[in-house]
Design an enzyme around this catalytic site. Structure first.
Site, PDB file in Angstrom:
ATOM      1  N   SER A 135     -22.753  49.513-135.284  1.00 10.77           N
ATOM      2  CA  SER A 135     -22.365  50.493-136.299  1.00 10.77           C
ATOM      3  C   SER A 135     -23.072  50.100-137.600  1.00 10.77           C
ATOM      4  O   SER A 135     -22.826  49.025-138.136  1.00 10.77           O
ATOM      5  CB  SER A 135     -20.846  50.459-136.474  1.00 10.77           C
ATOM      6  N   LYS A 161     -24.878  53.702-134.053  1.00  6.59           N
ATOM      7  CA  LYS A 161     -23.989  54.602-134.807  1.00  6.59           C
ATOM      8  C   LYS A 161     -24.347  54.459-136.272  1.00  6.59           C
ATOM      9  O   LYS A 161     -24.518  53.344-136.769  1.00  6.59           O
ATOM     10  CB  LYS A 161     -22.536  54.198-134.548  1.00  6.59           C
ATOM     11  N   LYS A 163     -23.287  55.588-140.307  1.00  5.52           N
ATOM     12  CA  LYS A 163     -22.245  56.151-141.160  1.00  5.52           C
ATOM     13  C   LYS A 163     -22.857  57.286-141.968  1.00  5.52           C
ATOM     14  O   LYS A 163     -24.023  57.193-142.413  1.00  5.52           O
ATOM     15  CB  LYS A 163     -21.710  55.067-142.105  1.00  5.52           C
ATOM     16  N   ASP A 188     -20.597  58.669-137.875  1.00  7.20           N
ATOM     17  CA  ASP A 188     -19.183  58.474-138.239  1.00  7.20           C
ATOM     18  C   ASP A 188     -19.011  58.815-139.714  1.00  7.20           C
ATOM     19  O   ASP A 188     -19.629  58.191-140.583  1.00  7.20           O
ATOM     20  CB  ASP A 188     -18.779  57.014-137.981  1.00  7.20           C
ATOM     21  N   GLU A 213     -17.970  61.329-135.144  1.00  4.91           N
ATOM     22  CA  GLU A 213     -16.684  60.633-135.278  1.00  4.91           C
ATOM     23  C   GLU A 213     -15.979  61.021-136.577  1.00  4.91           C
ATOM     24  O   GLU A 213     -16.582  60.969-137.660  1.00  4.91           O
ATOM     25  CB  GLU A 213     -16.955  59.118-135.237  1.00  4.91           C
ATOM     26  N   ASP A 238     -10.993  59.065-134.648  1.00  2.00           N
ATOM     27  CA  ASP A 238     -10.693  57.653-134.912  1.00  2.00           C
ATOM     28  C   ASP A 238      -9.405  57.625-135.737  1.00  2.00           C
ATOM     29  O   ASP A 238      -8.290  57.587-135.190  1.00  2.00           O
ATOM     30  CB  ASP A 238     -11.894  57.016-135.644  1.00  2.00           C
ATOM     31  N   LYS A 262      -8.793  51.927-131.109  1.00  2.00           N
ATOM     32  CA  LYS A 262      -8.730  50.625-131.779  1.00  2.00           C
ATOM     33  C   LYS A 262      -7.297  50.152-131.617  1.00  2.00           C
ATOM     34  O   LYS A 262      -6.386  50.770-132.190  1.00  2.00           O
ATOM     35  CB  LYS A 262      -9.039  50.758-133.277  1.00  2.00           C
ATOM     36  N   GLY A 290     -14.373  49.302-133.570  1.00  2.00           N
ATOM     37  CA  GLY A 290     -14.344  47.950-134.137  1.00  2.00           C
ATOM     38  C   GLY A 290     -13.970  48.011-135.602  1.00  2.00           C
ATOM     39  O   GLY A 290     -14.040  49.076-136.236  1.00  2.00           O
TER      40      GLY A 290
HETATM   41  O1  OSB Z   1     -14.637  53.734-138.759  1.00  2.00           O
HETATM   42  O2  OSB Z   1     -15.258  52.712-137.040  1.00  2.00           O
HETATM   43  C1  OSB Z   1     -14.950  52.678-138.231  1.00  2.00           C
HETATM   44  C2  OSB Z   1     -15.468  49.179-139.685  1.00  2.00           C
HETATM   45  C3  OSB Z   1     -14.355  49.063-140.496  1.00  2.00           C
HETATM   46  C4  OSB Z   1     -13.484  50.123-140.572  1.00  2.00           C
HETATM   47  C5  OSB Z   1     -13.725  51.300-139.859  1.00  2.00           C
HETATM   48  C6  OSB Z   1     -14.829  51.413-139.032  1.00  2.00           C
HETATM   49  C7  OSB Z   1     -15.733  50.336-138.968  1.00  2.00           C
HETATM   50  C8  OSB Z   1     -16.957  50.361-138.184  1.00  2.00           C
HETATM   51  C9  OSB Z   1     -17.546  49.020-137.766  1.00  2.00           C
HETATM   52  O3  OSB Z   1     -17.575  51.359-137.921  1.00  2.00           O
HETATM   53  C10 OSB Z   1     -17.502  48.762-136.307  1.00  2.00           C
HETATM   54  C11 OSB Z   1     -17.741  47.310-135.988  1.00  2.00           C
HETATM   55  O4  OSB Z   1     -16.774  46.508-136.002  1.00  2.00           O
HETATM   56  O5  OSB Z   1     -18.875  46.939-135.743  1.00  2.00           O
HETATM   57 MG    MG Z   2     -14.706  55.240-137.222  1.00  2.00          MG
END
Ligand code: OSB
Ligand code: MG
Length: 368
Positions: A135, A161, A163, A188, A213, A238, A262, A290
């Protein structure tokens, strides 16, 4: 498992590189570790809140407060039989899922150590290694983003992925898709759009993404239904899915076609398991999200992701993507086929480096 003594540690760990989402940029990751001592056994868990209430209303501070003042007083000195018994005992506490999930994780670790069983075995996992991706946070420029993707692809990640947020969405996704025409790609938004503004995302439908996402508000399952009707690309929820009930609402409303599980967000591994089973029955794909976990939470996520319904790559990257120094002696590495091996030792299957915990901790509360 008798909870003889519980210690909670708020931790602050420097990230290898900063991580930026639609709700802000961090250079360090905070979380709270839970250590439960029961006779001669020790179980560890991780509460995946952060310093600020950006992803969730929970923070390091609220987790410490809820654990110390409400959850642990119900548990310390008590014999907690299993996850279901734990959930019953804390059921009078509303919300605060990230806090609760850290205790449940430590309980599973204890149960596994007592019975000589791995978490994967206890949950019903079927895979020895799980497909993973990376991510990637928002970067200063689109060129920086493509460079970051280049780096992770070179390290062997087969799923990317990125953001997104308003103004930093279509051109970013298009640039990565142009550089990598066939890679598994998803975006995401972390709740950065409303139904009124989300129409700008419709060109994403032409980029062959695995999923989009959480485009809309976290409490907006209904509007996700309306937006999903306007898209070919599957929406994945999520933030909106905070319990098995919410998963059922999302499924029945056809608000999404995929759910990111999660265990922290939904209040514990047992709740994640319920959502997995519900989605399997309904024919929805799930994958493991994650929260930039330490080795403790990463071990837990790997076990969860080994369940049969987790058919999409998880946000579970190698330890070196997050931390140069971790709180477990084990470091997770990426296999050549973009998988990570699921731990097989009893419980979480990791050895906690207590010196590292002490070094990263900025507090410590003992309850006994
Ligand atoms: O939205 O998936 C999310 C990290 C912190 C809080 C929310 C998110 C995330 C990530 C990181 O996208 C995923 C990872 O742990 O590599
Ligand atoms: Mg997310």
């Amino acid at each position: 498992m008798k909870f003889d003594r519980v210690t909670i540690y708020p931790l602050k760990m420097p990230l290898v590189s900063h991580f930026e989402t639609s709700f802000g940029r961090i250079y360090d990751r905070e979380c709270v570790l839970v250590k439960i001592e029961s006779d001669d056994l020790v179980g560890w868990g991780e509460c995946a809140a952060d310093r600020d209430p950006g992803y969730s209303y929970e923070t390091t501070g609220t987790v410490m407060h809820i654990l110390k003042d409400f959850a642990l007083p119900l548990l310390v000195g008590q014999d907690v039989v299993d996850a279901a018994d734990f959930q019953r005992r804390i059921s009078a506490i509303r919300g605060h899922h990230l806090a609760k999930a850290g205790i449940e994780m430590a309980l599973w670790d204890l149960l596994g150590k007592r019975d000589g069983k791995s978490l994967k075995e206890m949950l019903g996992g079927v895979r020895d290694s799980v497909d993973v991706g990376v991510s990637i946070g928002l970067q200063d420029t689109t060129a920086d983003l493509v460079k970051a993707v280049d780096g992770y692809v070179a390290k062997g990640y087969w799923r990317i992925k990125i953001k997104i947020k308003p103004g930093r969405d279509i051109s970013e996704a298009e640039a990565v898709r142009k550089a990598y025409p066939v890679i598994k790609l998803q975006v995401d938004a972390n709740s950065a759009y409303s139904l009124e503004t989300a129409h700008v995302l419709r060109p994403l439908d032409d980029l062959n993404l695995l999923l989009i996402e959480q485009p809309l508000f976290e409490d907006d399952i209904w509007d996700h239904r309306l937006f999903q009707k306007q898209l070919r690309t599957p929406i994945c929820l999520d933030e909106s899915v905070i319990s098995p009930r919410h998963a059922r609402y999302a499924i029945e409303m056809e608000a999404c076609r995929i759910i990111n599980i999660k265990p922290g967000r939904v209040g514990g591994l047992s709740q994640g398991l319920e959502i997995h089973d519900l989605c399997q029955k309904a024919g929805l794909a799930v994958w493991c999200g994650g929260m930039l976990e330490t080795g403790i939470g990463r071990a837990s996520n790997l076990a969860m992701a080994s369940l049969p319904g987790f058919t999409l790559p998880g946000d579970i990257s190698a330890s070196d993507r997050y931390y140069t120094r971790d709180v477990t002696l084990e470091r997770f590495t990426l296999n050549a086929d973009s998988t990570i091996t699921v731990p097989t030792g009893p419980g979480l299957g990791v050895t906690v480096d207590e010196a590292a915990v002490k070094d990263f901790a900025f507090g410590e509360v003992v309850l006994k």
